[in-house]
Design an enzyme around this catalytic site. Sequence first.
Site, PDB file in Angstrom:
ATOM      1  N   ASP A 224      -0.384  -4.268  -5.995  1.00 15.15           N
ATOM      2  CA  ASP A 224       0.927  -4.891  -5.777  1.00 15.15           C
ATOM      3  C   ASP A 224       1.561  -5.351  -7.095  1.00 15.15           C
ATOM      4  O   ASP A 224       0.909  -5.996  -7.928  1.00 15.15           O
ATOM      5  CB  ASP A 224       0.749  -6.092  -4.841  1.00 15.15           C
ATOM      6  CG  ASP A 224       2.054  -6.613  -4.293  1.00 15.15           C
ATOM      7  OD1 ASP A 224       2.893  -7.089  -5.079  1.00 15.15           O
ATOM      8  OD2 ASP A 224       2.249  -6.554  -3.066  1.00 15.15           O
TER       9      ASP A 224
ATOM     10  N   SER B 264       7.033  -4.690  -4.203  1.00 19.61           N
ATOM     11  CA  SER B 264       6.426  -4.808  -2.886  1.00 19.61           C
ATOM     12  C   SER B 264       7.461  -4.576  -1.778  1.00 19.61           C
ATOM     13  O   SER B 264       8.095  -3.535  -1.747  1.00 19.61           O
ATOM     14  CB  SER B 264       5.739  -6.171  -2.758  1.00 19.61           C
ATOM     15  OG  SER B 264       4.812  -6.176  -1.698  1.00 19.61           O
TER      16      SER B 264
END
Length: 364
Positions: A221, A69
């Site tokens: 993610d 991320s």
Amino acid sequence: MLNDPDAEATMNRADSRSSRTRRSAPRQEVKSVNLALQGGGAHGAFAWGVLDRLLEEDAIGIEGISATSAGAVNAVVCAHGLINGGREGARQALGEFWRQISQAALLSPVQPSAFDRLTGSHSLETSPVFLLFHMLTQVVSPYELNPFNYNPLLHVLERTVDFERLRSDPQVKLFLSATNVRSGKIRVFENHEMSAEVVLASTCLPFIFQAVRIDDEYYWDGGYMGNPALFPLIYRCETSDIVVVHINPISRPTVPRTAAEILNRINEISFNSSLMREVRAVDFLNRLVEEGRVLAPDIREVRLHAVEADDVMQHLGAASKLNADWSFLTDLHAIGREKADAWLRTSFAKVGFESSIDIGHRYL
């Protein structure tokens, strides 16, 4: 005197001794480490500060970076900067990237108001606009709320990172994690696969952005399955020292009471769970190596280190991960530099010899 052959001979001998002295002067030992960078939205500016401080030290070599991320963003920008301008180039690239992120977010409806910026407030939890946006993401999917799948991060990445150079001329081994939506498994992308889409996959919040398609698979993610993943650094790198840059607090002193606090704590526990499991496996492996029960030559002890700011992050709500206000980002950057500097003073000497954290106390 200038034409005196004895004086000239004396000067030549002095120059020769000086040259030998320079050649024989001991060079500063370079200790190689791997970095593990957590994700956490705008809180990634803390890791920017950590990297900024570590890059100032010639005694630190970076072999690999595993990241997720916001950590993945920091990783590719840092690697890009190292290719184009060495350590100073990496520091400049990171600074310029975060400034562009702040500028790109100025028109975002979930950013602090002008009043918030004037008063120095970084809280978004009580903002009516943010509360409305949060409620919308719970009942309307990004395929409806953001049908054109606009993501300002894409344009900033394309302007600031040369992904072709990352693929063809890597200076650092990169391992970026994403979560395969259909299989639920972690996917780790390496240097030869680097692209803006890979970074978007690692940063894809499923309530805000559509799943990122790469080849014939879709990704969210990476924090759900590896925040960050340690195993690529163990299997693909020679260095045994891993420095984990924490963004999400592992522990909190109080029990959450409000709905926002409860949701925030659930997210922290979820995004730390994969790291906690991997560290447990690392601790088990280390014990086997220490007891002489592992004889394979390629199995070695893994030494863990950590740079964290739980004392600061515990006071930041989940909404602040969307806060790209420049003053907020630079505050986190300064804290990251401060924490990295403290780690260098207290723990860097242990790199190459032993872990600088109590693994059992912190993770198990």
